[in-house]
Design a protein around this motif. Structure first.
Motif, short mmCIF file in Angstrom:
data_model
loop_
_atom_site.label_atom_id
_atom_site.label_comp_id
_atom_site.label_asym_id
_atom_site.label_seq_id
_atom_site.Cartn_x
_atom_site.Cartn_y
_atom_site.Cartn_z
N THR A 53 47.63 -7.35 -13.92
CA THR A 53 48.05 -6.83 -12.61
C THR A 53 49.55 -6.85 -12.50
OG1 THR A 53 46.09 -7.66 -11.55
CG2 THR A 53 47.98 -7.27 -10.14
N PHE A 54 50.11 -7.98 -12.92
CA PHE A 54 51.51 -8.12 -12.59
C PHE A 54 52.39 -7.42 -13.61
CE2 PHE A 54 53.27 -11.51 -15.11
CZ PHE A 54 54.56 -11.67 -14.65
N LEU A 55 51.92 -7.26 -14.85
CA LEU A 55 52.66 -6.43 -15.81
C LEU A 55 52.68 -4.98 -15.33
CD1 LEU A 55 51.65 -7.86 -19.28
CD2 LEU A 55 53.82 -8.08 -18.05
N ALA A 56 51.52 -4.50 -14.88
CA ALA A 56 51.44 -3.13 -14.38
C ALA A 56 52.39 -2.95 -13.19
CB ALA A 56 50.01 -2.80 -13.96
N PHE A 57 52.39 -3.97 -12.32
CA PHE A 57 53.26 -3.92 -11.14
C PHE A 57 54.73 -3.87 -11.55
CE2 PHE A 57 55.55 -6.35 -7.78
CZ PHE A 57 55.44 -5.41 -6.78
N ALA A 58 55.10 -4.73 -12.52
CA ALA A 58 56.50 -4.78 -12.97
C ALA A 58 56.89 -3.46 -13.63
CB ALA A 58 56.69 -5.94 -13.93
N LEU A 109 67.61 -8.79 -12.39
CA LEU A 109 67.22 -9.28 -11.06
C LEU A 109 65.89 -8.67 -10.61
CD1 LEU A 109 70.62 -9.24 -9.13
CD2 LEU A 109 69.33 -11.22 -9.92
N LEU A 110 65.74 -7.38 -10.89
CA LEU A 110 64.51 -6.70 -10.50
C LEU A 110 63.30 -7.31 -11.19
CD1 LEU A 110 65.35 -2.90 -10.39
CD2 LEU A 110 64.40 -4.29 -8.57
N LEU A 111 63.48 -7.60 -12.47
CA LEU A 111 62.37 -8.15 -13.23
C LEU A 111 62.00 -9.54 -12.71
CD1 LEU A 111 60.89 -6.84 -15.56
CD2 LEU A 111 62.05 -8.42 -17.07
N ILE A 112 63.05 -10.33 -12.43
CA ILE A 112 62.77 -11.67 -11.89
C ILE A 112 62.02 -11.55 -10.58
CG2 ILE A 112 63.88 -13.71 -10.91
CD1 ILE A 112 66.09 -13.32 -13.01
N ALA A 166 56.49 -12.02 -7.52
CA ALA A 166 55.67 -11.36 -6.51
C ALA A 166 54.66 -12.33 -5.91
CB ALA A 166 54.94 -10.18 -7.13
N PHE A 167 54.78 -12.57 -4.65
CA PHE A 167 53.81 -13.41 -3.95
C PHE A 167 53.72 -13.02 -2.48
CE2 PHE A 167 52.62 -17.05 -1.39
CZ PHE A 167 51.45 -17.44 -2.00
N ASP A 168 54.88 -13.07 -1.80
CA ASP A 168 54.92 -12.96 -0.34
C ASP A 168 54.15 -11.75 0.19
OD1 ASP A 168 56.86 -14.61 -1.31
OD2 ASP A 168 58.15 -14.36 0.44
N GLU A 169 54.52 -10.55 -0.30
CA GLU A 169 53.91 -9.38 0.32
C GLU A 169 52.46 -9.23 -0.11
OE1 GLU A 169 55.72 -9.34 -2.25
OE2 GLU A 169 56.21 -7.39 -3.07
N PHE A 170 52.14 -9.63 -1.34
CA PHE A 170 50.74 -9.58 -1.78
C PHE A 170 49.89 -10.48 -0.89
CE2 PHE A 170 52.68 -7.89 -5.54
CZ PHE A 170 51.71 -7.08 -6.11
N TYR A 171 50.36 -11.71 -0.75
CA TYR A 171 49.59 -12.71 -0.01
C TYR A 171 49.42 -12.29 1.44
CZ TYR A 171 48.17 -17.18 1.88
OH TYR A 171 47.49 -18.18 2.53
N ASN A 172 50.52 -11.84 2.05
CA ASN A 172 50.45 -11.54 3.47
C ASN A 172 49.75 -10.22 3.78
OD1 ASN A 172 51.82 -13.73 4.98
ND2 ASN A 172 53.36 -13.31 3.44
N ALA A 222 60.32 -16.47 -19.95
CA ALA A 222 61.40 -16.80 -20.90
C ALA A 222 61.45 -15.76 -22.00
CB ALA A 222 61.16 -18.19 -21.47
N ILE A 223 60.28 -15.41 -22.56
CA ILE A 223 60.26 -14.45 -23.66
C ILE A 223 60.81 -13.10 -23.20
CG2 ILE A 223 58.74 -13.12 -25.18
CD1 ILE A 223 56.95 -15.67 -25.25
N VAL A 224 60.32 -12.65 -22.03
CA VAL A 224 60.78 -11.36 -21.52
C VAL A 224 62.28 -11.38 -21.29
CG1 VAL A 224 60.65 -9.79 -19.56
CG2 VAL A 224 58.57 -10.69 -20.55
N ALA A 225 62.79 -12.48 -20.72
CA ALA A 225 64.22 -12.55 -20.43
C ALA A 225 65.03 -12.49 -21.72
CB ALA A 225 64.54 -13.83 -19.67
#
Lengths: 241, 441
Positions: free
Chosen positions: A13-18, A165-168, A173-179, A224-227
């Motif tokens: 999910t989150f790779l697709a989102f990124a 910064l965008l990748l970080i 991703a938490f706030d908007e998903f959760y709310n 870490a790996i992605v960075a």
């Protein structure tokens, strides 16, 4: 932990989102910065207007998106617009198929973060020496060519920082998903990024700290790996940028 | 890299030469900050010296925790009860936010409460972990006076771990005028309910509201009960590995497909605004909404239980209660138990006041229901009768949070994505069997 399909699913999910949100935000904020930089009238007004959403809390924006813009009833803004064209109301956040909830999540995040990155790009653009453009104009370059050969290369340091910064941000991703997606005490089994999943596993009523910390370690490793890879590709920290 | 090198780099980064003296000054500042932070860490607990160290009844201080109730005046009420207790000083903490999670975590530490309320009593993990104490002897001969399904929910292995405070319930509420207009009588089976919802869906008004997820989060339990099944069997085995369960859960998908469910209301099922604003004709909601429903609709609403699937099933309403528990880490367990007995067993006047004076709840003592003036007439009286007649505890004590998550995921896939109910039930069974084995080991 990796044998848990729900956790693997959350990583996907989150790779697709990124993969979607990082280039989209990049392009839109760069475009906005170019437009604002070109504007001669009311430049500071447009700058402020685009930057303003950055000051808004993710939670507040998520609730506005959920309860007033994308509520499922006829009086919700999105459904009211559909109504003008005679279309039926769509319960945006209740449907799993088609996944309209992505539209809600992605637009909320774009609205919140585009302004901030636009300001970064704007600062970068204003630092480019006008003599470069003058020289290009003498050589007969204009439009896309100027952008491709002068603006973009000169913005490399800014772009690198923005991408990182965008990748970080995408990883966090938490706030908007959760709310947006959580209902009273439950969260649907889709669109569940790792932080949301781990929240429910370790901190929620689950209190399964063992699996929670294992997931956190895996997540740290991935970040870490992605960075590192990204730093290599973009040659972060090179002299002379 | 050695520490010295790091120090030098930091010094250079700061653009200043840090001498040893300025480093000490920095350290001093840090220590002061730490001390200040310590002052700020109000744990809600007296320092140990003034706490229960004396052991004497009059010198004892007890910390009692409540979650934040929405109704005005509730906090003042519980503070009044605490102040009236003479045998110990009771300090009430009113905890907003994620009460269940933070309380569960605090029980592991020394900063936890002595007496606390918890939804449907303590979790099986708290009981198994010895975090709460057995309160069976407090109840004594009042046992028969408590709502039996609630008391059973707070009992494990013959021992009761919480005293029910007030009973809350959920039920189906409908707009009388809308049903009359469509010529419908309150439905008695699930199929009748679906037909009624179809007839009541007109234009922007939907027939039924079960929550913005189409009932995936809310209706799992009531659907199982309507088929005559339950989460677990009487001997604590997985309870709905049954084709009837698949049929029942599939009915929710049938409602979804028929487009009779209200979805995406600004406020979810626990708020009466979808009914009062005329977005839906029927809604599954809680007894607590009745003051607002009365205000918004006057007498234009009726109540009923969630109907049975067919002749073999049973109608039901989910009931739940906050139960008062005593932490095993309390410095004076006996004093804490004594206070719980005093407030939630002996002081029936306070119990009645707490249940009825602020919002609509049902007293957990059957003998008090008759005295609750808010529940003697109209829809509230009907609701209270439903709770006594067909009330069903929300979920069994051995149905752990992990089981609940697995079940919620399955319900979402069945209702929203149209997944095969039998296949999803089998997935839940795998998780639940492992959990049952873990907690019963």
């Amino acid at each position: 932990m990796l044998s848990d399909p729900a956790f693997r699913n959350s990583l996907v999910t989150f790779l697709a989102f990124a993969v979607f949100i990082v280039p989209t935000t990049f392009v839109i904020s760069l475009g906005a910065a170019l437009l604002v930089a070109r504007t001669r009238v009311m430049q500071s007004f447009f700058r402020s207007v685009f930057f303003l959403p950055t000051a808004c809390s993710y939670v507040v924006a998520a609730l506005v998106w959920k309860m007033s813009i994308f509520s499922g009833i006829r009086s919700g803004l999105a459904n009211a617009v559909l109504g003008w064209f005679g279309a039926d109301s769509i319960p945006w956040l209740s449907l799993a198929d088609p996944p309209w909830y992505w539209l809600v999540i992605v637009t909320a995040r774009l609205w919140l973060q585009v302004g901030f990155y636009m300001i970064l790009f704007l600062a970068g653009i204003q630092r480019i020496s006008p003599t470069l453009y003058e020289a290009a104009a003498i050589d007969g370059a204009e439009g896309w060519k100027v952008f491709r050969h002068i603006t973009l290369p000169q913005l490399r340091a800014t772009s690198t920082a923005v991408l990182l910064l965008l990748l970080i941000n995408a990883f966090q991703a938490f706030d908007e998903f959760y709310n947006i997606l959580s209902t009273f005490g439950t969260y649907p089994p889709y669109a569940r990024p790792p932080l949301v999943y781990l929240y429910y596993t370790a901190l929620g009523s689950g209190q399964d700290f063992g699996h929670g910390s294992a997931g956190a370690v895996i997540l740290t490793l991935i970040i870490a790996i992605v960075a590192v890879v990204q730093g290599r590709i973009l040659r972060l920290g090179d002299r002379g940028d | 890299m050695s520490d010295k090198q790091i120090g030098r780099e930091i010094g250079q980064a700061l653009g200043a030469h840090l001498t040893r003296r300025s480093l000490f000054a920095l350290g001093g500042a840090a220590a002061v900050t730490g001390a200040l932070a310590a002052c700020g860490s109000n744990t809600g607990r007296e320092p140990a010296a003034t706490g229960g160290a004396t052991g004497g009844a009059s010198g004892t201080t007890l910390n009692q925790w409540y979650h934040q109730y929405g109704e005005a005046g509730t906090q003042q009420a519980v503070e009044k009860y605490a102040a009236a207790y003479k045998d110990a000083t009771v300090k009430v903490s009113w905890k907003p936010g994620d009460y269940d999670q933070s309380t569960a975590a605090s029980l592991l530490t020394d900063a936890g409460p002595d007496v606390f309320e918890y939804g449907n009593g303590p979790t099986i993990d708290m009981i198994k972990g010895g975090q709460v104490v057995d309160l069976t002897d407090l109840i004594g001969d009042t046992k028969s006076d408590f709502n039996p399904s609630i008391l059973e929910r707070m009992t494990y292995d013959g021992k009761t771990y919480a005293i029910p405070q007030v009973v809350d319930m959920q039920l189906l509420v409908y707009r009388k005028s809308m049903l009359d207009k469509a010529g419908i009588t309150p439905p008695q089976t699930i199929d009748e309910l679906i037909d009624a919802a179809k007839k009541l869906t007109q234009g922007n008004v939907k027939g039924l509201f079960l929550g913005n997820d189409g009932g995936a989060g809310l209706m799992g339990g009531p659907m199982l009960w309507s088929a005559g099944l339950d989460y677990l069997t009487k001997d604590n085995q997985f309870g709905f590995d049954d084709p009837r369960a698949a049929t029942a859960l599939g009915k929710l998908r049938e409602m979804w497909d028929a487009k009779v469910l209200l979805l995406g209301a600004p406020k979810d099922w626990f708020d009466p605004s979808a009914l009062t604003a005329g977005l839906t004709a029927m809604q599954f909601t809680g007894l607590w909404t009745f003051p607002d429903l009365k205000k918004g609709l006057g007498d234009d609403f009726g109540v009923m239980a969630w109907p049975a699937l067919d002749g073999q099933g049973k109608a039901s309403v989910p009931v739940g209660a906050y139960g008062s528990c005593v932490s095993a880490k309390s410095k004076d367990v006996e004093a804490a138990k004594k206070f719980v007995k005093w407030l939630w067993i002996d002081q029936t006047a306070y119990q009645l006041d707490f249940a009825t004076a602020y919002g609509f709840h049902i007293p957990s003592r059957t003998s008090l229901i008759g005295q609750a003036s808010t529940l003697t007439s109209g829809q509230a009286a009907d609701a209270a009768k439903l709770a006594t007649d067909v009330g069903h505890a929300q979920s069994p004590i051995l149905w752990t949070p992990k089981c609940n998550t697995a079940f919620g995921d399955a319900m979402n896939r069945i209702v929203k994505e149209g997944a095969d109910p039998a296949g999803e039930i089998a997935k839940v069974k795998t998780v639940a069997d492992a959990e049952l084995k873990r907690v019963l080991a």
